[in-house]
Design a protein around this motif. Structure first.
Motif, PDB file in Angstrom:
ATOM      1  N   GLY A  27      50.826  30.328  41.535  1.00 12.32           N
ATOM      2  CA  GLY A  27      50.021  29.193  41.133  1.00 12.32           C
ATOM      3  C   GLY A  27      49.071  29.482  39.990  1.00 12.32           C
ATOM      4  O   GLY A  27      48.907  30.618  39.540  1.00 12.32           O
ATOM      5  N   ALA A  28      48.418  28.429  39.535  1.00  8.22           N
ATOM      6  CA  ALA A  28      47.570  28.502  38.337  1.00  8.22           C
ATOM      7  C   ALA A  28      46.337  29.374  38.531  1.00  8.22           C
ATOM      8  O   ALA A  28      45.735  29.813  37.554  1.00  8.22           O
ATOM      9  CB  ALA A  28      47.143  27.097  37.913  1.00  8.22           C
ATOM     10  N   PHE A  29      45.950  29.625  39.793  1.00  7.54           N
ATOM     11  CA  PHE A  29      44.844  30.536  40.065  1.00  7.54           C
ATOM     12  C   PHE A  29      45.355  31.909  40.485  1.00  7.54           C
ATOM     13  O   PHE A  29      44.873  32.941  40.014  1.00  7.54           O
ATOM     14  CB  PHE A  29      43.931  29.972  41.162  1.00  7.54           C
ATOM     15  CG  PHE A  29      43.338  28.625  40.852  1.00  7.54           C
ATOM     16  CD1 PHE A  29      43.069  28.233  39.550  1.00  7.54           C
ATOM     17  CD2 PHE A  29      43.055  27.730  41.873  1.00  7.54           C
ATOM     18  CE1 PHE A  29      42.519  26.985  39.263  1.00  7.54           C
ATOM     19  CE2 PHE A  29      42.507  26.482  41.606  1.00  7.54           C
ATOM     20  CZ  PHE A  29      42.238  26.109  40.305  1.00  7.54           C
ATOM     21  N   GLY A  30      46.332  31.945  41.376  1.00  9.24           N
ATOM     22  CA  GLY A  30      46.806  33.217  41.920  1.00  9.24           C
ATOM     23  C   GLY A  30      47.594  34.051  40.945  1.00  9.24           C
ATOM     24  O   GLY A  30      47.485  35.290  40.941  1.00  9.24           O
ATOM     25  N   THR A  31      48.411  33.421  40.094  1.00 13.19           N
ATOM     26  CA  THR A  31      49.229  34.195  39.152  1.00 13.19           C
ATOM     27  C   THR A  31      48.379  34.940  38.129  1.00 13.19           C
ATOM     28  O   THR A  31      48.563  36.148  37.946  1.00 13.19           O
ATOM     29  CB  THR A  31      50.267  33.278  38.486  1.00 13.19           C
ATOM     30  OG1 THR A  31      51.302  32.986  39.443  1.00 13.19           O
ATOM     31  CG2 THR A  31      50.907  33.942  37.270  1.00 13.19           C
ATOM     32  N   PRO A  32      47.441  34.294  37.424  1.00  8.54           N
ATOM     33  CA  PRO A  32      46.623  35.076  36.484  1.00  8.54           C
ATOM     34  C   PRO A  32      45.774  36.130  37.174  1.00  8.54           C
ATOM     35  O   PRO A  32      45.522  37.202  36.613  1.00  8.54           O
ATOM     36  CB  PRO A  32      45.761  34.019  35.785  1.00  8.54           C
ATOM     37  CG  PRO A  32      45.816  32.813  36.642  1.00  8.54           C
ATOM     38  CD  PRO A  32      47.143  32.858  37.334  1.00  8.54           C
ATOM     39  N   GLN A  33      45.333  35.835  38.404  1.00 11.08           N
ATOM     40  CA  GLN A  33      44.553  36.842  39.131  1.00 11.08           C
ATOM     41  C   GLN A  33      45.387  38.096  39.368  1.00 11.08           C
ATOM     42  O   GLN A  33      44.923  39.219  39.114  1.00 11.08           O
ATOM     43  CB  GLN A  33      44.065  36.271  40.457  1.00 11.08           C
ATOM     44  CG  GLN A  33      43.241  37.267  41.271  1.00 11.08           C
ATOM     45  CD  GLN A  33      42.865  36.733  42.639  1.00 11.08           C
ATOM     46  OE1 GLN A  33      43.552  35.874  43.196  1.00 11.08           O
ATOM     47  NE2 GLN A  33      41.776  37.236  43.200  1.00 11.08           N
ATOM     48  N   LEU A  34      46.625  37.945  39.838  1.00 15.39           N
ATOM     49  CA  LEU A  34      47.468  39.106  40.114  1.00 15.39           C
ATOM     50  C   LEU A  34      47.836  39.832  38.828  1.00 15.39           C
ATOM     51  O   LEU A  34      47.884  41.074  38.803  1.00 15.39           O
ATOM     52  CB  LEU A  34      48.725  38.670  40.865  1.00 15.39           C
ATOM     53  CG  LEU A  34      49.659  39.797  41.321  1.00 15.39           C
ATOM     54  CD1 LEU A  34      48.933  40.785  42.226  1.00 15.39           C
ATOM     55  CD2 LEU A  34      50.885  39.230  42.027  1.00 15.39           C
ATOM     56  N   LEU A  35      48.092  39.105  37.771  1.00 23.02           N
ATOM     57  CA  LEU A  35      48.379  39.753  36.484  1.00 23.02           C
ATOM     58  C   LEU A  35      47.202  40.611  36.043  1.00 23.02           C
ATOM     59  O   LEU A  35      47.371  41.773  35.641  1.00 23.02           O
ATOM     60  CB  LEU A  35      48.690  38.697  35.424  1.00 23.02           C
ATOM     61  CG  LEU A  35      50.024  37.952  35.548  1.00 23.02           C
ATOM     62  CD1 LEU A  35      50.066  36.772  34.585  1.00 23.02           C
ATOM     63  CD2 LEU A  35      51.201  38.889  35.281  1.00 23.02           C
ATOM     64  N   GLN A  36      46.002  40.063  36.105  1.00 21.88           N
ATOM     65  CA  GLN A  36      44.819  40.811  35.671  1.00 21.88           C
ATOM     66  C   GLN A  36      44.571  42.027  36.568  1.00 21.88           C
ATOM     67  O   GLN A  36      44.246  43.117  36.076  1.00 21.88           O
ATOM     68  CB  GLN A  36      43.602  39.882  35.655  1.00 21.88           C
ATOM     69  CG  GLN A  36      43.680  38.816  34.573  1.00 21.88           C
ATOM     70  CD  GLN A  36      42.607  37.748  34.711  1.00 21.88           C
ATOM     71  OE1 GLN A  36      41.658  37.881  35.495  1.00 21.88           O
ATOM     72  NE2 GLN A  36      42.746  36.662  33.953  1.00 21.88           N
ATOM     73  N   LEU A  37      44.734  41.864  37.866  1.00 26.44           N
ATOM     74  CA  LEU A  37      44.561  42.998  38.789  1.00 26.44           C
ATOM     75  C   LEU A  37      45.559  44.111  38.493  1.00 26.44           C
ATOM     76  O   LEU A  37      45.290  45.293  38.778  1.00 26.44           O
ATOM     77  CB  LEU A  37      44.742  42.536  40.238  1.00 26.44           C
ATOM     78  CG  LEU A  37      43.630  41.661  40.818  1.00 26.44           C
ATOM     79  CD1 LEU A  37      44.082  41.047  42.141  1.00 26.44           C
ATOM     80  CD2 LEU A  37      42.349  42.469  41.027  1.00 26.44           C
ATOM     81  N   SER A  38      46.690  43.738  37.890  1.00 27.22           N
ATOM     82  CA  SER A  38      47.742  44.713  37.585  1.00 27.22           C
ATOM     83  C   SER A  38      47.640  45.275  36.175  1.00 27.22           C
ATOM     84  O   SER A  38      48.535  46.008  35.740  1.00 27.22           O
ATOM     85  CB  SER A  38      49.115  44.045  37.775  1.00 27.22           C
ATOM     86  OG  SER A  38      49.238  43.505  39.072  1.00 27.22           O
ATOM     87  N   GLY A  39      46.575  44.933  35.451  1.00 33.54           N
ATOM     88  CA  GLY A  39      46.383  45.478  34.109  1.00 33.54           C
ATOM     89  C   GLY A  39      47.030  44.671  33.006  1.00 33.54           C
ATOM     90  O   GLY A  39      47.188  45.176  31.889  1.00 33.54           O
ATOM     91  N   LEU A  40      47.383  43.418  33.286  1.00 34.19           N
ATOM     92  CA  LEU A  40      48.002  42.541  32.291  1.00 34.19           C
ATOM     93  C   LEU A  40      47.045  41.381  32.026  1.00 34.19           C
ATOM     94  O   LEU A  40      46.859  40.507  32.883  1.00 34.19           O
ATOM     95  CB  LEU A  40      49.341  42.010  32.802  1.00 34.19           C
ATOM     96  CG  LEU A  40      50.340  43.053  33.301  1.00 34.19           C
ATOM     97  CD1 LEU A  40      51.570  42.372  33.897  1.00 34.19           C
ATOM     98  CD2 LEU A  40      50.744  43.995  32.171  1.00 34.19           C
ATOM     99  N   GLY A  41      46.432  41.387  30.842  1.00 37.35           N
ATOM    100  CA  GLY A  41      45.469  40.338  30.540  1.00 37.35           C
ATOM    101  C   GLY A  41      44.581  40.715  29.385  1.00 37.35           C
ATOM    102  O   GLY A  41      44.895  41.627  28.599  1.00 37.35           O
ATOM    103  N   PRO A  42      43.436  40.034  29.250  1.00 40.14           N
ATOM    104  CA  PRO A  42      42.491  40.335  28.171  1.00 40.14           C
ATOM    105  C   PRO A  42      41.911  41.746  28.349  1.00 40.14           C
ATOM    106  O   PRO A  42      41.290  42.045  29.383  1.00 40.14           O
ATOM    107  CB  PRO A  42      41.413  39.262  28.326  1.00 40.14           C
ATOM    108  CG  PRO A  42      42.012  38.209  29.214  1.00 40.14           C
ATOM    109  CD  PRO A  42      42.982  38.916  30.095  1.00 40.14           C
ATOM    110  N   GLY A  43      42.115  42.581  27.345  1.00 35.02           N
ATOM    111  CA  GLY A  43      41.742  43.984  27.486  1.00 35.02           C
ATOM    112  C   GLY A  43      40.282  44.205  27.799  1.00 35.02           C
ATOM    113  O   GLY A  43      39.938  45.022  28.673  1.00 35.02           O
ATOM    114  N   ASP A  44      39.388  43.524  27.104  1.00 31.95           N
ATOM    115  CA  ASP A  44      37.953  43.723  27.331  1.00 31.95           C
ATOM    116  C   ASP A  44      37.568  43.370  28.757  1.00 31.95           C
ATOM    117  O   ASP A  44      36.791  44.089  29.396  1.00 31.95           O
ATOM    118  CB  ASP A  44      37.138  42.882  26.342  1.00 31.95           C
ATOM    119  CG  ASP A  44      37.252  43.391  24.913  1.00 31.95           C
ATOM    120  OD1 ASP A  44      37.702  44.546  24.729  1.00 31.95           O
ATOM    121  OD2 ASP A  44      36.897  42.636  23.986  1.00 31.95           O
TER     122      ASP A  44
END
Length: 535
Positions: free
Chosen positions: A257-274
């Motif tokens: 989902g629109a909240f859970g998917t970006p959360q899991l991506l970021q927790l896994s090191g995929l996202g805005p670097g800063d």
């Protein structure tokens, strides 16, 4: 950490799209599929009663109960953002309204460079999914997993609303998912014989006994696993306090989902670097669009008192009428308990110069101080208006490296002048219909916002104080090219091997209407893309 083995495909999230994927990817029997769901089984009886969604808004057993950050343009109010935490995901707690969006929405996706996502391209997947009660035609399918049904019976207030809309100069529309969306009419719903049919019921139930499909509930995904070549090779999760994992020989597909998917991506090191470095997470791939571009529909309500005791409020105030409602549902699957969160409504233009409608209206034959609360102790109905194509953009970002901590969600409602203007215009349009015969003959008084709220400034203040989400969060891992895109037109995550996303987060722009039907379509198309690449 305990490994439960290896699968061809691992799907994270058993919601609107995840259940579609589980069914389609396991159908041939050739692929071993694992479906992970953080919530439990869909055994709560209120899930299966259409009007039962009101009982689920505050139920933490089936609802993530997310909340927004204080909204700067709403006087720092916090807005409730319910999401399904159960098999079926939000399709198990939503309002059941079946709306695909405008044809132009999908043509716009194609204009943004996403080949294969025009209306002509996606229509076959809508039709494939659909079991239209009225039968198949060039717009609709019959025999698919997802039933699309008319209301069990008409309603006096709905009939008066539709007639008043026509008298006010708006067309009548008997099919919002056909040739055109504009007009007033009854909504169809994802129900069959008076019961909700979630994605879990439609897609997962027929597939769950397949020996090549494993379904794990109460499995909260915590991070993606990577091999030495930086490709995704599995998923880790928490279940009963224990860390477990599985590997994927084929692909991992996120449908959280629109909240859970970006959360899991970021927790896994995929996202805005800063952001990731601030949270103490090793950056595996800089993807600055992860969690950006959040879009949602913001709704504002008008509550009208009624001159006759003909509303659901009245049913629930009288023990004999209440008993009759219950018996009609149990014996005939008819009556108020079978109604979706939009009995009737429509799509309208606030400016005659617009090419397509820019607001959606939902009508409910009851009222309450807010959704999920007790019904009001007087006869009343509710109309709501939401802007279909908001300009405001928000974000979803992790609070910390703790996967059990809810993300920071900032929809940024009413951040632009256009959004504020159209939202106010929507309330004015509601008033214009309510004050038109024959609906006006049923109306005793406008209880909210009330006739004292008349100027544009006062109406805007009311919208800021009383509006809320209509629960269509999307676009936080958008499809496209360029530095802010997260997935390509095949739904593959840019620069990361063996990882796809298939849920509402991949929408480049929000569809003009309720989002469930479009997310089911995304699941259908994603399954096709995955199976073709594996052939």
């Amino acid at each position: 950490m305990t490994s439960i083995g290896s699968f061809d495909y691992i799907i994270v999230g058993a919601g609107s799209a995840g259940c579609v994927l589980a069914n389609r990817l396991s159908a041939s029997g050739r692929h071993r599929v694992l479906l992970l769901e953080a919530g439990g089984r869909d055994s709560n009886p209120w899930i299966h009663i259409p009007l039962g969604y009101g009982k689920l808004f505050n139920n933490a057993e089936v609802n993530w109960k997310f909340q927004s950050e204080p909204q700067a343009f709403l006087g720092d109010r916090i807005v409730n953002l319910p999401r399904g935490k159960v098999l079926g995901g939000s399709s198990s707690i939503n309002g059941l309204v079946y709306i695909r969006g405008q044809q132009q929405d999908f043509d716009h996706w194609r204009e943004l460079g996403n080949r294969g996502w025009s209306y002509e391209d996606v229509l076959p997947y809508f039709r494939k999914a659909e079991d239209q009660e009225r039968g198949s035609d060039s717009y609709h399918g019959a025999g698919g997993p997802l039933p699309v049904s008319d209301p069990s019976e008409p309603n006096d207030i709905c009939d008066a609303f539709i007639a008043a809309a026509k008298a006010a100069g708006h067309p009548i529309n008997t099919d919002f998912n056909g040739a055109t969306q504009e007009g007033a009419g009854y909504f169809q719903s994802t129900s069959r014989r008076g019961l909700r049919v979630s994605s879990a019921v439609a897609y997962l139930e027929p597939a769950k006994r397949r020996p090549n499909l494993a379904v794990l509930t109460k499995a909260h995904a915590t991070r993606l696993l990577f091999d030495d070549n930086h490709n995704v090779c599995g998923v880790e999760w928490l279940r009963d306090g224990q860390h477990e994992c599985a590997t994927a020989g084929g692909e991992v597909i996120l449908a959280a989902g629109a909240f859970g998917t970006p959360q899991l991506l970021q927790l896994s090191g995929l996202g805005p670097g800063d952001l990731l470095r601030e949270r103490g997470i090793v950056v595996r791939k800089q993807l600055r669009g992860v969690g950006a571009n959040l879009q949602d529909h913001y709704q504002v309500r008008l509550v009208a008192g009624v001159t006759k005791p003909i509303t659901f409020n009245d049913d629930m105030r009288n023990i004999f009428r209440m008993s009759r409602v219950g018996l009609r549902f149990l014996l005939r699957r008819r009556g108020p308990l079978t109604i979706s969160a939009g009995y009737a409504g429509g799509f309208f233009r606030t400016d005659s110069g617009l090419a397509t409608p820019d607001i959606q209206v939902h009508l409910l034959n009851f009222s309450s101080s807010k959704l999920g609360d007790k019904l009001d102790p007087f006869s009343a109905f509710t109309l709501s208006s939401c802007q279909l194509r908001p300009e405001s953009r928000g974000t979803v970002i992790i609070r910390s490296a703790d996967p059990l901590e809810a993300p920071l969600i900032n929809p940024n409602y009413l951040a632009t002048e256009t959004d504020r203007r159209v939202t106010v215009a929507g309330v004015k349009l509601l008033r214009s219909i309510v004050r038109t015969f024959p609906l006006c003959a049923l109306v005793e008084m406008e209880r909210e916002p009330g006739v004292a709220v008349s100027s544009d400034e006062d109406l805007l203040n009311y919208c800021r104080e009383r509006g809320g989400s209509i629960h269509h969060a999307s676009c936080t891992a958008r499809m496209g090219s360029g530095p802010d895109a997260v997935v390509d037109e095949q739904l593959r995550v840019h620069g990361v091997g063996r990882l796809r996303i298939a849920d509402g987060s991949v929408m480049p722009t929000i569809v003009s209407g309720n989002t469930h039907a479009a997310i089911v379509m995304i699941g259908e198309k994603a399954a096709d893309l995955i199976l073709r690449s594996a052939a």
